[in-house]
Design a protein around this motif. Structure first.
Motif, short mmCIF file in Angstrom:
data_model
loop_
_atom_site.label_atom_id
_atom_site.label_comp_id
_atom_site.label_asym_id
_atom_site.label_seq_id
_atom_site.Cartn_x
_atom_site.Cartn_y
_atom_site.Cartn_z
N LEU A 13 0.68 -1.32 0.10
CA LEU A 13 0.00 0.09 0.02
C LEU A 13 0.85 1.26 -0.10
N GLU A 15 1.43 5.59 -0.38
CA GLU A 15 0.95 6.89 -0.32
C GLU A 15 1.95 7.81 -0.99
N GLN A 73 -4.95 2.44 -8.66
CA GLN A 73 -5.17 3.72 -8.22
C GLN A 73 -6.56 4.16 -8.46
N LEU A 101 -9.51 2.60 -1.46
CA LEU A 101 -8.68 3.71 -2.48
C LEU A 101 -9.57 4.74 -2.89
N ASN A 105 -7.52 10.22 -0.69
CA ASN A 105 -6.47 9.77 -0.08
C ASN A 105 -5.35 9.46 -0.83
N ARG A 107 -4.24 6.99 -2.39
CA ARG A 107 -3.30 5.63 -2.09
C ARG A 107 -3.34 4.95 -3.26
N ARG A 108 -2.29 4.10 -3.52
CA ARG A 108 -2.10 3.14 -4.66
C ARG A 108 -1.86 1.47 -3.88
#
Length: 180
Positions: A13, A15, A73, A101, A105, A107-108
């Motif tokens: 994970l 960021e 993502q 996701l 955020n 996030r990927r």
């Protein structure tokens, strides 16, 4: 770049840094040298864009021989993303992990080869962008039914919208046997 440990070995994970001000924000979507430095040393050969509406559930999918790693993502909206470990030699074989996701955020999640992948849409619409390490091969598709009792994934959708094809996917045990 913030790397968040996950339960499933190999799933990462991420960021990435986001630079924002009163005009909006900027973030790098992908830079090979950066991803190589955190252990994601793949030659991504295909980028995919998926648009789905609220309560759509896609998955759980994988490629059988032309195994794909994915870097996933969300560029608009929010999803509940799931990775399932399909490696029989792994301590986490048949286990899953989920991630939220979103475009908020940033996030990927990196999902290595030998994992099934699925997601459901939590927002009104979600645009999902993902890189694949192998080309999609229609005759090489594999899948597990999203509501498999062995996996027992806690999907946050009561009445998901699922394709006819995904409704007919086999149970985990039919493909991989029992989890030991």
């Amino acid at each position: 770049m913030n790397i968040i440990p996950t339960y499933l070995k190999g799933v990462i994970l991420i960021e990435p840094p986001v630079f924002s001000d009163n005009r909006g924000y900027f973030t790098e979507v992908y830079k090979k040298s950066v991803y190589d430095s955190i252990g994601i040393e793949r030659n991504f050969v295909q980028d995919n864009l998926s648009c789905s509406s609220k309560d759509v559930l896609r998955g759980l999918h994988y490629q059988v021989k032309q195994k794909q790693a994915k870097l996933v993502q969300v560029i608009k909206g929010e999803i509940f993303d799931v990775a399932v470990d399909l490696r029989p030699y792994s301590k986490t074989f048949g286990k899953w992990e989920s991630f939220i996701l979103s475009d908020k955020n940033n996030r990927r999640v990196f999902i290595p080869e030998d994992f099934a992948h699925g997601f459901c849409v939590l927002s009104d619409t979600a645009y999902l962008l993902y890189k694949c390490s192998e080309h999609y091969a229609p005759g090489d598709e594999g899948g597990i039914i999203w509501c498999d009792g062995t996996l027992n994934i806690n999907w946050p959708v009561k009445n998901p919208i699922v394709s006819e094809k995904d409704r007919k996917l086999p149970a985990f045990s039919e493909v991989f046997g029992d989890i030991k």
